[in-house]
Scaffold this motif. Structure first.
Motif, PDB file in Angstrom:
ATOM      1  N   ASP A 105       0.881  -1.216  -0.056  1.00 45.67           N
ATOM      2  CA  ASP A 105      -0.080   0.181  -0.049  1.00 45.67           C
ATOM      3  C   ASP A 105       0.858   1.355  -0.016  1.00 45.67           C
ATOM      4  OD1 ASP A 105      -2.253  -1.818   0.147  1.00 45.67           O
ATOM      5  OD2 ASP A 105      -2.617  -1.321   2.317  1.00 45.67           O
ATOM      6  N   THR A 106       1.964   1.092   0.735  1.00 46.25           N
ATOM      7  CA  THR A 106       2.743   2.332   0.817  1.00 46.25           C
ATOM      8  C   THR A 106       3.557   2.721  -0.491  1.00 46.25           C
ATOM      9  OG1 THR A 106       3.314   1.895   2.944  1.00 46.25           O
ATOM     10  CG2 THR A 106       4.983   3.353   1.994  1.00 46.25           C
ATOM     11  N   VAL A 107       3.932   1.611  -1.136  1.00 43.92           N
ATOM     12  CA  VAL A 107       4.529   1.812  -2.442  1.00 43.92           C
ATOM     13  C   VAL A 107       3.525   2.126  -3.637  1.00 43.92           C
ATOM     14  CG1 VAL A 107       5.672   0.830  -4.445  1.00 43.92           C
ATOM     15  CG2 VAL A 107       6.568   0.231  -2.172  1.00 43.92           C
ATOM     16  N   SER A 108       2.321   1.811  -3.421  1.00 44.58           N
ATOM     17  CA  SER A 108       1.051   1.980  -4.359  1.00 44.58           C
ATOM     18  C   SER A 108       0.683   3.752  -4.369  1.00 44.58           C
ATOM     19  CB  SER A 108      -0.012   1.300  -4.190  1.00 44.58           C
ATOM     20  OG  SER A 108      -0.733   1.846  -3.084  1.00 44.58           O
ATOM     21  N   LYS A 109       1.114   4.254  -3.386  1.00 44.49           N
ATOM     22  CA  LYS A 109       0.577   5.752  -3.157  1.00 44.49           C
ATOM     23  C   LYS A 109       1.803   6.318  -3.545  1.00 44.49           C
ATOM     24  CE  LYS A 109      -1.943   4.598   0.787  1.00 44.49           C
ATOM     25  NZ  LYS A 109      -2.036   4.566   2.420  1.00 44.49           N
ATOM     26  N   LEU A 110       2.735   6.179  -4.147  1.00 39.32           N
ATOM     27  CA  LEU A 110       3.939   6.840  -4.687  1.00 39.32           C
ATOM     28  C   LEU A 110       3.440   7.507  -6.045  1.00 39.32           C
ATOM     29  CD1 LEU A 110       7.081   4.673  -4.267  1.00 39.32           C
ATOM     30  CD2 LEU A 110       6.483   6.806  -3.054  1.00 39.32           C
ATOM     31  N   PRO A 111       3.715   8.636  -6.377  1.00 42.61           N
ATOM     32  CA  PRO A 111       3.250   9.436  -7.619  1.00 42.61           C
ATOM     33  C   PRO A 111       3.669   8.820  -8.840  1.00 42.61           C
ATOM     34  CG  PRO A 111       4.577  10.982  -6.129  1.00 42.61           C
ATOM     35  CD  PRO A 111       4.261   9.773  -5.105  1.00 42.61           C
ATOM     36  N   ASP A 112       5.067   8.287  -8.708  1.00 39.61           N
ATOM     37  CA  ASP A 112       5.639   7.626  -9.662  1.00 39.61           C
ATOM     38  C   ASP A 112       4.753   6.199 -10.288  1.00 39.61           C
ATOM     39  OD1 ASP A 112       8.276   9.281  -9.432  1.00 39.61           O
ATOM     40  OD2 ASP A 112       7.722   8.284  -7.639  1.00 39.61           O
ATOM     41  N   VAL A 113       4.462   5.682  -9.089  1.00 39.81           N
ATOM     42  CA  VAL A 113       3.713   4.349  -9.453  1.00 39.81           C
ATOM     43  C   VAL A 113       2.352   4.800  -9.994  1.00 39.81           C
ATOM     44  CG1 VAL A 113       2.698   2.247  -8.358  1.00 39.81           C
ATOM     45  CG2 VAL A 113       4.963   3.165  -7.770  1.00 39.81           C
ATOM     46  N   LYS A 114       1.833   5.528  -9.335  1.00 37.11           N
ATOM     47  CA  LYS A 114       0.244   6.061  -9.895  1.00 37.11           C
ATOM     48  C   LYS A 114       0.490   6.502 -11.476  1.00 37.11           C
ATOM     49  CE  LYS A 114      -1.773   7.389  -5.372  1.00 37.11           C
ATOM     50  NZ  LYS A 114      -2.285   8.718  -4.855  1.00 37.11           N
ATOM     51  N   GLU A 115       1.521   7.241 -11.453  1.00 35.19           N
ATOM     52  CA  GLU A 115       1.673   7.691 -13.030  1.00 35.19           C
ATOM     53  C   GLU A 115       1.836   6.743 -13.946  1.00 35.19           C
ATOM     54  OE1 GLU A 115       4.866  10.591 -12.987  1.00 35.19           O
ATOM     55  OE2 GLU A 115       3.849  11.815 -11.459  1.00 35.19           O
ATOM     56  N   ARG A 116       2.727   5.699 -13.619  1.00 34.68           N
ATOM     57  CA  ARG A 116       2.910   4.404 -14.301  1.00 34.68           C
ATOM     58  C   ARG A 116       1.915   3.523 -14.598  1.00 34.68           C
ATOM     59  NH1 ARG A 116       7.858   2.292 -16.322  1.00 34.68           N
ATOM     60  NH2 ARG A 116       8.400   4.541 -16.094  1.00 34.68           N
ATOM     61  N   SER A 117       0.962   3.368 -13.531  1.00 27.21           N
ATOM     62  CA  SER A 117      -0.251   2.673 -13.621  1.00 27.21           C
ATOM     63  C   SER A 117      -1.346   3.124 -14.700  1.00 27.21           C
ATOM     64  CB  SER A 117      -1.005   2.480 -12.235  1.00 27.21           C
ATOM     65  OG  SER A 117      -2.135   1.804 -12.314  1.00 27.21           O
ATOM     66  N   LYS A 118      -1.571   4.752 -14.487  1.00 25.25           N
ATOM     67  CA  LYS A 118      -2.404   5.412 -15.370  1.00 25.25           C
ATOM     68  C   LYS A 118      -1.920   5.406 -16.916  1.00 25.25           C
ATOM     69  CE  LYS A 118      -4.401   9.915 -16.179  1.00 25.25           C
ATOM     70  NZ  LYS A 118      -4.537  11.312 -15.686  1.00 25.25           N
ATOM     71  N   LEU A 119      -0.574   5.495 -16.952  1.00 27.38           N
ATOM     72  CA  LEU A 119       0.069   5.282 -18.314  1.00 27.38           C
ATOM     73  C   LEU A 119      -0.110   3.908 -19.163  1.00 27.38           C
ATOM     74  CD1 LEU A 119       1.953   6.391 -20.884  1.00 27.38           C
ATOM     75  CD2 LEU A 119       3.805   5.448 -19.488  1.00 27.38           C
TER      76      LEU A 119
END
Length: 143
Positions: free
Chosen positions: A57-71
């Motif tokens: 959950d901690t890693v999933s909240k990183l902006p980098d991870v969120k951006e890559r997921s959306k991409l």
């Protein structure tokens, strides 16, 4: 995948620790209760699962991870999704290795690797090519 909230996490930890406390000895015979907490294998596994989910959950909240997921979801028209998993648990190294990537049946394509130190929580990017950790700020400057 079901997410565990912080409140639920603490409640589960409290319940596990409450169940784990055992009083040994008989006060009527002059024996003092043993205050050592003894965890069963089930309790240890449950506690580990809660901690692993917290790291994910901690890693999933990183902006980098969120951006890559959306991409990935945008480029695949919603057919592919980013996945986060525990690639290694603490042993002598004292951190969780959290991988972020995509799964294609038998193949995994890893996008990011992080080392998450749980106490206090600290996240470092892990560069697998150079086999070194780096602070997120430094990694963001180079990516």
């Amino acid at each position: 995948m079901q997410k565990i909230t912080i409140t639920t996490t603490f409640f589960l930890l409290f319940c596990i620790l409450l169940l784990a406390c055992q009083e040994n000895g008989d006060p009527s015979k002059g024996n003092k209760p043993d205050s050592t907490v003894i965890l069963s294998k089930f309790q240890k596994d449950s506690l580990e699962a809660v901690l692993e989910q917290k790291m994910i959950d901690t890693v999933s909240k990183l902006p980098d991870v969120k951006e890559r997921s959306k991409l990935i979801e945008t480029n695949s028209l919603g057919n592919r999704h980013l996945r986060i998993w525990v690639a290694g648990i603490p042993d002598a190294r004292k951190f969780y290795w959290i991988a972020v990537g995509e799964g294609y049946g038998k193949n995994e394509v890893t996008h990011f690797n992080f080392h998450v130190y749980p106490d206090p929580t600290r996240i470092l990017f892990y560069d697998v090519i150079n086999e070194r950790e780096m602070p997120l700020e430094e990694w963001r400057e180079h990516k």
